[in-house]
Design a protein around this motif. Sequence first.
Motif, PDB file in Angstrom:
ATOM      1  N   ASN A 523       0.836  -1.206   0.000  1.00  0.00           N
ATOM      2  CA  ASN A 523       0.000   0.000   0.000  1.00  0.00           C
ATOM      3  C   ASN A 523       0.868   1.252   0.000  1.00  0.00           C
ATOM      4  O   ASN A 523       0.535   2.252  -0.634  1.00  0.00           O
ATOM      5  N   GLY A 524       1.968   1.198   0.732  1.00  0.00           N
ATOM      6  CA  GLY A 524       2.869   2.341   0.763  1.00  0.00           C
ATOM      7  C   GLY A 524       3.404   2.683  -0.607  1.00  0.00           C
ATOM      8  O   GLY A 524       3.531   3.855  -0.976  1.00  0.00           O
ATOM      9  N   HIS A 525       3.715   1.654  -1.405  1.00  0.00           N
ATOM     10  CA  HIS A 525       4.262   1.872  -2.741  1.00  0.00           C
ATOM     11  C   HIS A 525       3.178   2.031  -3.806  1.00  0.00           C
ATOM     12  O   HIS A 525       3.510   2.207  -4.987  1.00  0.00           O
ATOM     13  N   GLY A 526       1.915   1.949  -3.393  1.00  0.00           N
ATOM     14  CA  GLY A 526       0.844   2.074  -4.375  1.00  0.00           C
ATOM     15  C   GLY A 526       0.656   0.837  -5.229  1.00  0.00           C
ATOM     16  O   GLY A 526       0.037   0.900  -6.301  1.00  0.00           O
ATOM     17  N   ARG A 527       1.149  -0.300  -4.760  1.00  0.00           N
ATOM     18  CA  ARG A 527       0.973  -1.558  -5.487  1.00  0.00           C
ATOM     19  C   ARG A 527      -0.267  -2.252  -4.907  1.00  0.00           C
ATOM     20  O   ARG A 527      -0.182  -3.191  -4.103  1.00  0.00           O
ATOM     21  N   TYR A 528      -1.434  -1.794  -5.319  1.00  0.00           N
ATOM     22  CA  TYR A 528      -2.667  -2.153  -4.619  1.00  0.00           C
ATOM     23  C   TYR A 528      -3.131  -3.583  -4.879  1.00  0.00           C
ATOM     24  O   TYR A 528      -3.755  -4.195  -4.006  1.00  0.00           O
ATOM     25  N   GLU A 529      -2.857  -4.121  -6.047  1.00  0.00           N
ATOM     26  CA  GLU A 529      -3.232  -5.518  -6.299  1.00  0.00           C
ATOM     27  C   GLU A 529      -2.475  -6.447  -5.359  1.00  0.00           C
ATOM     28  O   GLU A 529      -3.054  -7.367  -4.767  1.00  0.00           O
TER      29      GLU A 529
END
Length: 747
Positions: A523-529
Motif C-alpha cells: 500500500n505504501g508503494h501504491g501496489r494495490y493488487e
Amino acid sequence: MAILFGTRGPIGELRGLPNLEILGLGPDDARALLRSKVSFRLDRRILEQIVAETRGNPLALLELPRGLMSSELATGFGAIAQDSLTGRIEEGFRERFSALPADSQLLALIAAAEPGGDAALVWAAAGRLGVPPSAATAAHTDQIVSMTERVVFRDPLVRSAIYHAATVATRRKVHLVLAEVSHQEINAERRGWHLAAAAAGPDEEVAAELERCAGRARARGGLVAAAAFLQRALELTPEPRLRADRALAAAKASLNAGSFKVALRMLAAAGSASLDNVQRARLTLLRGQLAFSSGATSAAAQLLLAAARELEPLDIELARETYLNAWGAALFADRADAGDLPEISRAVVQFGTPAGSPRAMDHLLDGLALLVTAGRAAAAAELRQATDMFAREEATIAWGWMGVTAPFLLWDDDGARAICSRQIQLVRATGALEQLPFYLAALSIVVARSGDLAGAETLGAEGAEVRAATGTGLVAHGPMYVASLRGTDPATAMIEATLSQATEQGQGLAADIAHWAAAVLHNGHGRYEEALTQAQLASRDPLDLPPSAWALPELVEAAVRTGKPAVAQEALNRLVRTTAPAATDFARGVEARARALLSAGPTAEEYYLQAIACFDRARLRGELGRAHLLYGEWLRRENRRVDGRSQLRAAQDLLSAIGMEAFAERARRELSATGETVRKRAHVEDPTELTPQEMQIAELAISGLTNADIAERLFISARTVEWHLRKVFAKLVISSRKDLRSALGDR
C-alpha cells in the motif's frame, strides 16, 4: 546475543558500581559487555570480581563466559568449575602454582574457591586451616593473586588452573571450611553453595539448604541462580518424591530464565520418577510451556489444554493460568480455521469462574473465552477490565506475556504500552528471558505506530539478541513490520524469510503478521493488487484477532483502489465488529478512515476529518500521516487542489519525518499531480517534536520522580535521563522541571 543482567538491571546501566568507573569501563565497553553471549542475573559481588580480574577489558569480559552455562556464571562458580584450559597456558599456570610454598598454595586454593573475592572470608577460612598471614607474600610476589581488601587473581584463568590443580578431597575440605566461616544470613547463598561443593554424595540437609537458597535468589530476581541451586539440590536429594518436586522446580526456573536445554533435562529427570497426580499435571504443564517457547505451538496448545484439565480438581488457580497459557499457544499456532481456540474457550466456560475477587488474568481469560464463544461485544467489558488491572497493578511474571492481548484486541496502544513497559522492566530485573521477546515485539509495534521507528528498531534488535541467547523457536516479526513501514528494500526479504520459517514451523500468527506487513509495504508503494492479496491472506482468521483485525484497514484501502467495493465493504463490516466495542481513539480513527474510503461527498470528508482528529489525540503519528495522505488524495480527485495540497504537504512532512519513505513518496507524487513542484525531503525529525521516550521521561518527571528514580524505572542511566530532559527543555523552551506541566499542557 543477549542481555547481561546485574542486580539492578543491565550491566551497562548499573548505578553505584565503582569498579566500572575506577577501571575505566566506558560506555562503548559497557555496551560491548551488554551485547555479550550471556543471559543471566549476576550476583553483584561476582560482577565486581569479574570486572576486577579482567581489568575492565571488554574483550576479556566477553571471552570469559564463553562455553559456560548461565547457571554456572550466576553463582560465580562457573569460571572455576570448567576444565577447558589447555596446552601451555594451563601448564604454565600450574607450574608457577606448584612452585609456591605449601601454605601459599593452600591460601591460593581457598581464594580460588571463593569467587566473590571476599578477603575477610578467605582469611577466616585460612585461619581455620592453619595458614599463616605470611603465606600471602609468595603468591603476591609471583603476581598470582593479590590479597588486600579484595582478592584479585592476575587472570581468571589462573583461578581455574589453581582450583583444578588441587585434589577433589582437598577442594571439598576447603569448601566445607568456607561454608563454616560464611554468615548464615548475610552470605546464606554462598554458604549453601560451598556446602554443596563439599558434599561427597546425596545429602538431604544440604539439598534443603540449597532449596532455601533458591527461594532467596528468586525473591531478589535471580531466576538463573535459583535454577542453579535447584539443579544442585536435585543432585544431592536421596528421596524420590522430593527429587521429582525439585526437578520440576528447577525446570520451571530454567524455563522462565530462558535456559530451555536445561529445562528439558530437568523435565526428563522428573519424568523418570514415580509421580502423583499433581506432579504429573505440573510435568504436562511444563512440557507444554517448553514446547511453546521452543516453537512447537500446536503441540503446546494441546499439552497445555490437557494439563489444565488435569489441574481442574487439584488447583483451581493454576488450572485457569494453564488455560490462559493454552489459549496463548493456540493464538500463535496455525489457526486459519480457528484451530484449538474454540475447544479451549469452551473448556474455560464450562470450568466456570472461581469464587472471590477475580484477578487481572481471570478477567482476561474470561474475556478471551467470551470473545470466541459469544463475540467481541460480549467480551469487551472483561477485556477492558483486564487491561486496566494489568496496567495499574504490580507487575508479575505469573500470567506470562498474555496480558498485552487485551489492549491489542481493544485497539488500545496506550494500554499496551503501559503493560509492556511495566512487564519489560520486571522481566529484565528478574532475568525472565523467556517472556522478554514477546513484550519487546509487542512494544516495538506500538512504538512504530507512534512514529518512533528508530525506537522500534532498537527494541527489535534487543529481542533478536534475547532470542539468540535462549534458542527459542518462535519467529521474530517486529523488525519486519518496521521495515514495511519504512518501505525500503530489506522489507521484502524479511517478509519472505519470516513467511518461510513460520510456514515450516506451523506458526500461523507469525505468518499472518508477515502478510500484514506485506500489505502495508505494498500500500505504501501504491501496489494495490499485491496489497489486496496480502491483506486477504493476513485477515483469514475468522475471529479477527490481531493481526487479522489490523490487516482489515489495509484490505479496505487496497480493495477500493483496485475497484472492488464489495470486498472493501465486507472488510469494513468485519472491521467495525472489532472497533465498535473498543471505543478508543485508535479504533474510531481506523473505522472513520475506512468509512471515508467507501463514502462520497461531505460524508467522506466528515469521516476523514474525524479520523485525523482521532489519530492526533491518540498520538499515532504514522496513522495520522496516512489519514492526511488519503484525505489529500480524495481532495485532489474532487478537484479541490488547493485544499488537497495542504493535506498532502502535511502528510509528506509527517511521513518523511517519521521515516515512512514509501508513503511519503506517494504523498510527493500526489502533490506533483496537483501542479506543485515538490522536492523529495530527507528524513528529518521535527526538531520541536518530543520523541515517545522524551515524552515518557517528561511525564515521569512531572509525577515527581528524580532522575535516579526515572533511570531505575526505564533501565537507563541517570546521566541519560538528564540528557533527555535537557533536550525536552530545549524543545519546550523552558528551563526547569517546574515548567514542564504547563508546557506539556499547552501542547
